[in-house]
Design a protein around this motif. Sequence first.
Motif, PDB file in Angstrom:
ATOM      1  N   ILE A   1      -7.379   0.904   5.161  1.00  0.00           N
ATOM      2  CA  ILE A   1      -5.992   0.424   5.225  1.00  0.00           C
ATOM      3  C   ILE A   1      -5.770  -0.442   6.462  1.00  0.00           C
ATOM      4  O   ILE A   1      -5.097  -1.472   6.413  1.00  0.00           O
TER       5      ILE A   1
ATOM      6  N   THR B   1     -10.286   6.171   4.371  1.00  0.00           N
ATOM      7  CA  THR B   1      -9.120   5.481   3.825  1.00  0.00           C
ATOM      8  C   THR B   1      -8.286   4.854   4.934  1.00  0.00           C
ATOM      9  O   THR B   1      -7.785   3.732   4.785  1.00  0.00           O
ATOM     10  N   GLU B   2      -8.147   5.565   6.062  1.00  0.00           N
ATOM     11  CA  GLU B   2      -7.392   4.990   7.176  1.00  0.00           C
ATOM     12  C   GLU B   2      -8.042   3.683   7.649  1.00  0.00           C
ATOM     13  O   GLU B   2      -7.356   2.671   7.861  1.00  0.00           O
TER      14      GLU B   2
ATOM     15  N   ILE C   1       0.863  -1.180   0.000  1.00  0.00           N
ATOM     16  CA  ILE C   1       0.000   0.000   0.000  1.00  0.00           C
ATOM     17  C   ILE C   1       0.902   1.233   0.000  1.00  0.00           C
ATOM     18  O   ILE C   1       1.662   1.462   0.947  1.00  0.00           O
TER      19      ILE C   1
ATOM     20  N   SER D   1      -1.662  -1.157  -4.095  1.00  0.00           N
ATOM     21  CA  SER D   1      -2.756  -0.237  -3.767  1.00  0.00           C
ATOM     22  C   SER D   1      -2.106   1.120  -3.551  1.00  0.00           C
ATOM     23  O   SER D   1      -1.103   1.224  -2.830  1.00  0.00           O
TER      24      SER D   1
ATOM     25  N   ILE E   1       2.892  -1.117   4.280  1.00  0.00           N
ATOM     26  CA  ILE E   1       2.598   0.283   3.964  1.00  0.00           C
ATOM     27  C   ILE E   1       3.901   1.033   3.772  1.00  0.00           C
ATOM     28  O   ILE E   1       4.864   0.843   4.535  1.00  0.00           O
TER      29      ILE E   1
ATOM     30  N   LEU F   1       1.389   5.248  -0.002  1.00  0.00           N
ATOM     31  CA  LEU F   1       0.705   6.474   0.399  1.00  0.00           C
ATOM     32  C   LEU F   1       1.321   7.677  -0.288  1.00  0.00           C
ATOM     33  O   LEU F   1       2.506   7.979  -0.092  1.00  0.00           O
TER      34      LEU F   1
ATOM     35  N   THR G   1      -2.799   5.386  -2.827  1.00  0.00           N
ATOM     36  CA  THR G   1      -3.718   6.488  -2.545  1.00  0.00           C
ATOM     37  C   THR G   1      -3.466   7.622  -3.531  1.00  0.00           C
ATOM     38  O   THR G   1      -2.351   7.807  -4.027  1.00  0.00           O
TER      39      THR G   1
END
Length: 562
Positions: free
Chosen positions: A362, A358-359, A277, A305, A369, A279, A307
């Motif tokens: 996740i 979103t938090e 993920i 993934s 992350i 960010l 953001t």
Amino acid sequence: MEIKKKLLGILKFLLDNQYSRNVIIFCLKKFDKYGLLSRILYSRGRFKDFYHLVNENLSFFISRYDVNTLLKYTALAPTKKDKEKLLSICTYLDVTCVDADYFQQILPLINGASTFKHKVETLYILKRFEKKNLNVIIPKLVSIEGLATNREDPCEREGFLCGHSNEEKLQYLYLFKKYKEIIESIDSSKVLDLNAKTFNLYFFSVLQEKKMYLLRDLIDHPKLKNKLLNEYYYALGDFNGAFESMKTREMAKVCRQGFGQRYVQDMSSLMIGEELIILNSWGVGDDVRYSMVLDHLLELGFSLSVTCDPRLQTIFRCRWPRVRFLGSYRSKCVTHTQSSFFEGITHAGLSHLMDTVTENEIRNCNGKITLMTDVVSDIALKSHKHSRYSPSYLDISKRVTIDSYIRRLRKNGKPLLGVCWRSNINNVARSSHYFPIEDMTSILSSEDYTVVNLQHNLSSSETHLLSCLDISIPPLDLFNDLESLFYLIYQLDKTVCPGTATLEISGFVGTETYFLTNSMMQNYRVIGNNDIWYSNVKFVDSFSSLCKSTIVEEVLDALKND
């Protein structure tokens, strides 16, 4: 100090429990600990409670000159009139707050603020009220527009500075971009003895004056802000050094604190096929620019993934169908209209990276992350020709309108040139990257092109000048309707842009673009005369050694010779 941190941690924990929260709040209010309570509430994403606390005890925060809290409160104020009055109060309490990130984020939300972005004469005006009671001062404060002017009287300035400390004088010189005077007023042999604030002010001023040799012995000092260290490597043209230095930035600390061992910075520790993920932080332009590494990450076999700004979600999904894009609101400054997106976030610092939805998403999955800047620092970015990407197949509601607009402009047979000159945020540090519209008139009035305005949120003076020059303004929302903006820029022949999202979009869609800059901070991007991220973005020769007016002339000559 350690005991205070532990006690603060315990208070934050108790505030997360609905049964103990009311008791803690009651006790802190009972003992007038409003400052501590406000900090805790804000840091834990309790923005509604924070707003009501400050609103009920506004005189407390004003009397203590707590500008930091007042600016956060101002951002959450519901009306433009409230914001304007509160910004006036903050400016009275500490004039240097006009350059704070919060102040600059709030400024576009109020009316009549354009000249505040260029000059601040508040120092002189509010000095008259210095001895008076706040109840007398506040009703007499003029509007934000009236607090600024494009004049500066050197004699008046010297007279004003006589009664102030050396640190206040330096802050004043900084607001007016007197970097050379700042450097000359500080003994270079005693820089290491300066307090952190003045140390960083000196470092920034030396960067602006491009005297890099003065900074070599300062880059490892603990007082130096990570942002300035990053800019130092940018100015040296050190790509790897710049992104490696970002691994110690504040956002990395927030991620480590918020996500523990799930947060990784070393790509070599990950398994092929593992879910990652990524960010993104900052703004639209950064999302677009850093998306250039996604193809490489997919080739490495990661399940991604990522953001991104919600306005980019459809565009990115079409370009990278194998990537799961999480449209997430982000903000350096939580405002009234945005507060619902971030209410209840576990750490206010996370609002720079994601919203509450979103938090939660996740936290409910198991992937590792990382920050996008961590990823970039681990990838050897190579300059190569990116395939020209067309957004024309996107479902754009205004496609017919834009096509008709472009056909109408092409009737005169001239190539189409899109132009912008600034961003929405224009503090002292950022303004060095942008160009006043008055300096752009030679390009805007070029007879070789049909010029199209790409600048969003135009001021009244900018609109008037564009009208006088008969510059075409597209019939779309250049700030919010990014799908249409991508499509529009794709159909232009060339663009001229400073370091803004518009530049990155131009690079992304493949339109030939001239980078309007003389900033050393862009040295890391250039290879020959081309951009390291997009081969279709060009720099003028020796750009970082030229003044802005010469940059405009050089770009104009290049446009004529193309």
